[in-house]
Design an enzyme around this catalytic site. Structure first.
Site, mmCIF file in Angstrom:
data_model
loop_
_atom_site.group_PDB
_atom_site.id
_atom_site.type_symbol
_atom_site.label_atom_id
_atom_site.label_comp_id
_atom_site.label_asym_id
_atom_site.label_seq_id
_atom_site.Cartn_x
_atom_site.Cartn_y
_atom_site.Cartn_z
ATOM 1 N N ASP A 1 -2.888 2.541 -5.975
ATOM 2 C CA ASP A 1 -1.890 2.604 -4.909
ATOM 3 C C ASP A 1 -1.794 1.355 -4.042
ATOM 4 O O ASP A 1 -1.082 1.360 -3.032
ATOM 5 C CB ASP A 1 -2.135 3.823 -4.017
ATOM 6 C CG ASP A 1 -3.511 3.796 -3.359
ATOM 7 O OD1 ASP A 1 -4.347 2.971 -3.751
ATOM 8 O OD2 ASP A 1 -3.747 4.628 -2.453
ATOM 9 N N GLU A 2 -2.468 0.285 -4.400
ATOM 10 C CA GLU A 2 -2.328 -0.934 -3.589
ATOM 11 C C GLU A 2 -2.556 -2.180 -4.432
ATOM 12 O O GLU A 2 -3.260 -2.166 -5.444
ATOM 13 C CB GLU A 2 -3.270 -0.915 -2.382
ATOM 14 C CG GLU A 2 -4.731 -0.898 -2.714
ATOM 15 C CD GLU A 2 -5.615 -1.006 -1.476
ATOM 16 O OE1 GLU A 2 -5.280 -1.777 -0.553
ATOM 17 O OE2 GLU A 2 -6.666 -0.332 -1.445
ATOM 18 N N ASP B 1 0.861 -1.184 0.000
ATOM 19 C CA ASP B 1 0.000 0.000 0.000
ATOM 20 C C ASP B 1 0.900 1.238 0.000
ATOM 21 O O ASP B 1 1.674 1.447 0.930
ATOM 22 C CB ASP B 1 -0.904 -0.024 1.239
ATOM 23 C CG ASP B 1 -2.055 0.964 1.144
ATOM 24 O OD1 ASP B 1 -2.121 1.710 0.144
ATOM 25 O OD2 ASP B 1 -2.887 0.988 2.069
#
Length: 367
Positions: free
Chosen positions: A116-117, A22
């Site tokens: 983003d993850e 993350d």
């Protein structure tokens, strides 16, 4: 509280090595990286105007309670020194692809959740590194070297626990939950912290006297299914630290949508229709670029008091043109007129996506 039941545990046959990566405060961190004047200051990515919404907040802003999806006026009230920056999604997408290439140096089993993850299955990894914690450390170091950004990681034997672990040492840290630790780690967790349990479900669990993972574990499978349907089985097993969902490298996008918040509330059909058209354009551009379309058109309406309603229409085959998408979306809006309250946001989405080449000819009888 409902009575407890005998446990029906069945640990997975293969112990997998799952990493959840993350990026820390991703959008805001990119802006701070690219503009040194923003470093160390409370930053919100999003619109600063009265009707704006925070898309992301730096850790300096989060100390004041600023968070994503918060109205900009509320964020500014909580943090008077908050600096608003317009989002640059093309930049974020480019960095996301750069980070994904780093993942691919270690495993082909990558399941992106957002820009983003992502989940990585490193049970068998391309570098021959024996410990998943060392793979996570190397990935985070490479991300820092190549992008200047920090990432946190969670390492465990399943997806549920890996995601929990990545939150445990944020920002710029990592944490391992081993098979021996899993059940004990979950039992002290408040139900509101469980990924997959939202505020409404958490409130329902609390009303039943179920407040922690241990409380869930004390319930029978039949009881949880009675109150929560198919999700009951998921809650039953994750409360025992068991989650056998695989990391799906071929994760398919099932929907595409766009929405906008208005500068002033709207009440009339014509201005609302005008606001819908750019959203329809955006959705259809995605369809054209991917060669896909959807069978279900959904209209989202958020009123001035933040109440949200959705209206949908499903066809036998995918929408085949932008004109049809507009006709269906505007038709859903027309059917709700006059609306009971002023509208602050409209959205339109297409779901049940499939390749247009695979679609049967569309039959629409106007029903």
């Amino acid at each position: 509280m409902p009575t407890s039941a005998p446990e029906q545990d069945a640990p997975p046959a293969v112990i997998r090595k799952i990493i959840h990566i993350d990026m820390d405060a991703f959008y805001a961190s990119v802006e701070q990286r690219d503009n040194p004047e923003l470093r160390g200051k409370p930053v919100a990515v999003g619109g600063s105007r009265e009707r704006g919404v925070v898309a992301a907040a730096s850790y300096e802003a989060r100390k004041f309670g600023v968070r994503s999806a918060m109205p900009s006026v509320t964020a500014k009230r909580q943090c008077p020194d908050l600096i608003f920056v317009k989002p640059r999604f093309e930049v974020y997408k480019a960095i996301s692809l750069q980070v994904r290439a780093i993942f691919a140096e270690h495993t082909p089993l990558i399941e992106p959740l957002s820009l983003d993850e992502a989940y990585l299955d490193v049970t068998e990894n391309l570098q021959g590194i024996p410990l998943a914690r060392d793979i996570a450390l190397r990935i985070r170091e490479t991300i820092k070297t190549e992008t200047g950004l920090n990432a946190s990681a969670g390492i465990s034997y399943n997806k549920f626990l890996a995601k929990l672990a990545s939150d445990h040492r944020k920002p710029n840290g990592q944490y391992v939950i081993s098979p021996e630790m899993g059940p004990a780690f979950v039992e002290t967790l408040p139900v509101g912290k469980f990924h997959g349990i939202g505020p409404a479900t958490a409130a329902k669990l609390t009303a039943l006297g179920i407040r922690t993972g241990l409380d869930i574990r004390r319930q029978s499978l039949a009881f949880l299914q009675q109150h929560f349907g198919r999700s009951g089985a998921y809650y039953y097993w994750i409360s025992r630290g068991i989650d056998e969902r695989p990391v799906r490298a071929d994760r398919i996008r099932k929907s595409v949508g766009a929405e906008t918040t208005f500068v002033t509330d709207l009440t009339e059909l014509e201005p609302m229709t005008a606001e819908l058209r750019p959203l329809i354009d955006k959705v259809w551009r995605h369809c054209e670029s991917t060669g896909k379309s959807g069978r279900t058109v959904t209209l989202k309406v958020k009123f001035s008091d933040f109440e949200i309603i959705t209206r949908s229409r499903s066809l036998l085959s995918p929408v085949t043109g932008r004109t049809d998408l507009e006709r269906l979306a505007v038709g859903l809006l027309q059917a709700e007129m006059p609306l009971p309250k002023p509208v602050r946001l409209l959205g339109v989405a297409l779901s049940s996506l499939q390749h247009l080449d695979d679609a049967e000819p569309q039959l629409d009888f106007g029903l």
